[in-house]
Motif scaffolding. Sequence first.
Motif, PDB file in Angstrom:
ATOM      1  N   MET A   7      23.322 -43.022-119.881  1.00 19.70           N
ATOM      2  CA  MET A   7      22.336 -42.742-120.944  1.00 19.70           C
ATOM      3  C   MET A   7      22.809 -42.259-122.143  1.00 19.70           C
ATOM      4  SD  MET A   7      18.760 -41.555-119.743  1.00 19.70           S
ATOM      5  CE  MET A   7      17.687 -40.484-120.783  1.00 19.70           C
ATOM      6  N   ARG A   8      22.319 -42.618-123.156  1.00 22.15           N
ATOM      7  CA  ARG A   8      22.718 -42.016-124.505  1.00 22.15           C
ATOM      8  C   ARG A   8      21.583 -41.206-125.013  1.00 22.15           C
ATOM      9  NH1 ARG A   8      23.660 -44.708-130.086  1.00 22.15           N
ATOM     10  NH2 ARG A   8      24.626 -42.773-131.228  1.00 22.15           N
ATOM     11  N   ASP A   9      21.757 -40.009-125.514  1.00 25.14           N
ATOM     12  CA  ASP A   9      20.870 -39.269-125.885  1.00 25.14           C
ATOM     13  C   ASP A   9      20.828 -39.136-127.458  1.00 25.14           C
ATOM     14  OD1 ASP A   9      19.083 -36.947-126.608  1.00 25.14           O
ATOM     15  OD2 ASP A   9      20.493 -35.615-125.467  1.00 25.14           O
ATOM     16  N   ASP A  10      19.738 -39.657-127.976  1.00 23.78           N
ATOM     17  CA  ASP A  10      19.627 -39.989-129.275  1.00 23.78           C
ATOM     18  C   ASP A  10      18.827 -38.703-130.233  1.00 23.78           C
ATOM     19  OD1 ASP A  10      21.150 -42.117-129.754  1.00 23.78           O
ATOM     20  OD2 ASP A  10      19.440 -43.599-129.069  1.00 23.78           O
ATOM     21  N   ILE A  11      18.504 -37.837-129.088  1.00 22.63           N
ATOM     22  CA  ILE A  11      17.644 -36.600-129.877  1.00 22.63           C
ATOM     23  C   ILE A  11      18.387 -35.768-130.795  1.00 22.63           C
ATOM     24  CG2 ILE A  11      16.277 -34.620-129.039  1.00 22.63           C
ATOM     25  CD1 ILE A  11      15.744 -36.192-126.419  1.00 22.63           C
ATOM     26  N   THR A  12      17.980 -35.457-131.918  1.00 17.32           N
ATOM     27  CA  THR A  12      18.529 -34.422-132.850  1.00 17.32           C
ATOM     28  C   THR A  12      18.017 -32.968-131.877  1.00 17.32           C
ATOM     29  OG1 THR A  12      18.571 -35.525-134.466  1.00 17.32           O
ATOM     30  CG2 THR A  12      18.773 -33.340-134.752  1.00 17.32           C
ATOM     31  N   TYR A  13      18.834 -32.176-131.843  1.00 14.11           N
ATOM     32  CA  TYR A  13      18.506 -30.828-131.332  1.00 14.11           C
ATOM     33  C   TYR A  13      18.619 -29.755-132.236  1.00 14.11           C
ATOM     34  CZ  TYR A  13      18.426 -32.726-126.537  1.00 14.11           C
ATOM     35  OH  TYR A  13      18.181 -33.426-125.688  1.00 14.11           O
ATOM     36  N   GLN A  14      18.025 -28.598-132.153  1.00 16.03           N
ATOM     37  CA  GLN A  14      18.164 -27.393-132.890  1.00 16.03           C
ATOM     38  C   GLN A  14      18.416 -26.013-132.071  1.00 16.03           C
ATOM     39  OE1 GLN A  14      14.776 -26.122-135.311  1.00 16.03           O
ATOM     40  NE2 GLN A  14      13.239 -27.060-133.650  1.00 16.03           N
ATOM     41  N   GLN A  37      18.744 -14.001-127.245  1.00 17.87           N
ATOM     42  CA  GLN A  37      19.164 -15.444-126.142  1.00 17.87           C
ATOM     43  C   GLN A  37      19.044 -16.721-126.678  1.00 17.87           C
ATOM     44  OE1 GLN A  37      16.033 -13.773-123.433  1.00 17.87           O
ATOM     45  NE2 GLN A  37      17.678 -13.151-121.684  1.00 17.87           N
ATOM     46  N   TYR A  38      19.799 -17.664-126.752  1.00 13.09           N
ATOM     47  CA  TYR A  38      19.797 -18.882-127.345  1.00 13.09           C
ATOM     48  C   TYR A  38      19.301 -20.015-126.523  1.00 13.09           C
ATOM     49  CZ  TYR A  38      22.370 -16.717-131.119  1.00 13.09           C
ATOM     50  OH  TYR A  38      22.575 -15.944-132.208  1.00 13.09           O
ATOM     51  N   SER A  39      18.654 -20.983-127.025  1.00 12.83           N
ATOM     52  CA  SER A  39      18.250 -22.344-126.090  1.00 12.83           C
ATOM     53  C   SER A  39      18.380 -23.537-127.361  1.00 12.83           C
ATOM     54  CB  SER A  39      16.841 -22.134-125.852  1.00 12.83           C
ATOM     55  OG  SER A  39      16.432 -23.093-125.132  1.00 12.83           O
ATOM     56  N   LEU A  40      18.476 -24.795-126.629  1.00 14.19           N
ATOM     57  CA  LEU A  40      18.594 -25.905-127.245  1.00 14.19           C
ATOM     58  C   LEU A  40      17.067 -26.293-127.241  1.00 14.19           C
ATOM     59  CD1 LEU A  40      21.934 -27.596-126.211  1.00 14.19           C
ATOM     60  CD2 LEU A  40      21.760 -25.877-127.780  1.00 14.19           C
ATOM     61  N   TRP A  41      16.597 -26.990-128.363  1.00 15.81           N
ATOM     62  CA  TRP A  41      15.233 -27.620-128.329  1.00 15.81           C
ATOM     63  C   TRP A  41      15.090 -28.764-129.331  1.00 15.81           C
ATOM     64  CZ3 TRP A  41      11.481 -25.735-125.471  1.00 15.81           C
ATOM     65  CH2 TRP A  41      10.170 -26.044-125.860  1.00 15.81           C
ATOM     66  N   PRO A  42      14.500 -29.749-128.798  1.00  8.69           N
ATOM     67  CA  PRO A  42      14.390 -31.145-129.689  1.00  8.69           C
ATOM     68  C   PRO A  42      13.956 -30.598-131.039  1.00  8.69           C
ATOM     69  CG  PRO A  42      13.574 -31.196-127.333  1.00  8.69           C
ATOM     70  CD  PRO A  42      13.766 -30.012-127.573  1.00  8.69           C
ATOM     71  N   ALA A  43      14.587 -30.998-131.834  1.00 17.49           N
ATOM     72  CA  ALA A  43      14.279 -30.768-133.450  1.00 17.49           C
ATOM     73  C   ALA A  43      12.940 -31.079-133.666  1.00 17.49           C
ATOM     74  CB  ALA A  43      15.102 -31.150-134.453  1.00 17.49           C
ATOM     75  N   HIS A  44      12.465 -32.283-133.321  1.00 15.38           N
ATOM     76  CA  HIS A  44      11.108 -32.857-133.799  1.00 15.38           C
ATOM     77  C   HIS A  44       9.855 -32.069-132.805  1.00 15.38           C
ATOM     78  CE1 HIS A  44      12.295 -35.148-129.998  1.00 15.38           C
ATOM     79  NE2 HIS A  44      10.926 -35.303-129.573  1.00 15.38           N
ATOM     80  N   HIS A  45      10.185 -31.169-131.821  1.00 14.94           N
ATOM     81  CA  HIS A  45       8.971 -30.469-131.383  1.00 14.94           C
ATOM     82  C   HIS A  45       8.910 -28.915-132.289  1.00 14.94           C
ATOM     83  CE1 HIS A  45       9.577 -32.226-127.017  1.00 14.94           C
ATOM     84  NE2 HIS A  45       9.287 -33.061-127.881  1.00 14.94           N
ATOM     85  N   GLU A  46       7.676 -28.564-132.008  1.00 13.94           N
ATOM     86  CA  GLU A  46       7.235 -27.359-132.678  1.00 13.94           C
ATOM     87  C   GLU A  46       8.088 -26.233-131.914  1.00 13.94           C
ATOM     88  OE1 GLU A  46       3.180 -24.552-133.392  1.00 13.94           O
ATOM     89  OE2 GLU A  46       3.262 -26.729-133.166  1.00 13.94           O
ATOM     90  N   VAL A  47       8.783 -25.133-132.692  1.00 11.28           N
ATOM     91  CA  VAL A  47       9.354 -24.181-131.975  1.00 11.28           C
ATOM     92  C   VAL A  47       8.134 -23.194-131.369  1.00 11.28           C
ATOM     93  CG1 VAL A  47      10.625 -21.840-132.792  1.00 11.28           C
ATOM     94  CG2 VAL A  47      10.789 -24.064-133.786  1.00 11.28           C
ATOM     95  N   PRO A  48       8.551 -23.018-130.260  1.00 11.37           N
ATOM     96  CA  PRO A  48       7.633 -22.142-129.160  1.00 11.37           C
ATOM     97  C   PRO A  48       7.360 -20.842-129.784  1.00 11.37           C
ATOM     98  CG  PRO A  48       9.540 -22.659-128.133  1.00 11.37           C
ATOM     99  CD  PRO A  48       9.829 -23.217-129.437  1.00 11.37           C
TER     100      PRO A  48
END
Length: 63
Positions: A1-8, A16-27
Amino acid sequence: MRDDITYQVLVNDEGQYSLWPAHHEVPAGWRADGTTGTREECAAHVDEVWTDMRPRSLREAMS
């Protein structure tokens, strides 16, 4: 499965670090560190910069 999501890459006040979909609001409690890209690119950045996995408060208490 290909992941076409851009992450931030996000970081919290404890360093502490985390990967998050760039199109979602930062929590709440997190902020973007300015890095975006594929999951692999963002994970590589986190591996490079997050060398001490202990929360900031613990690192400071142990100093």
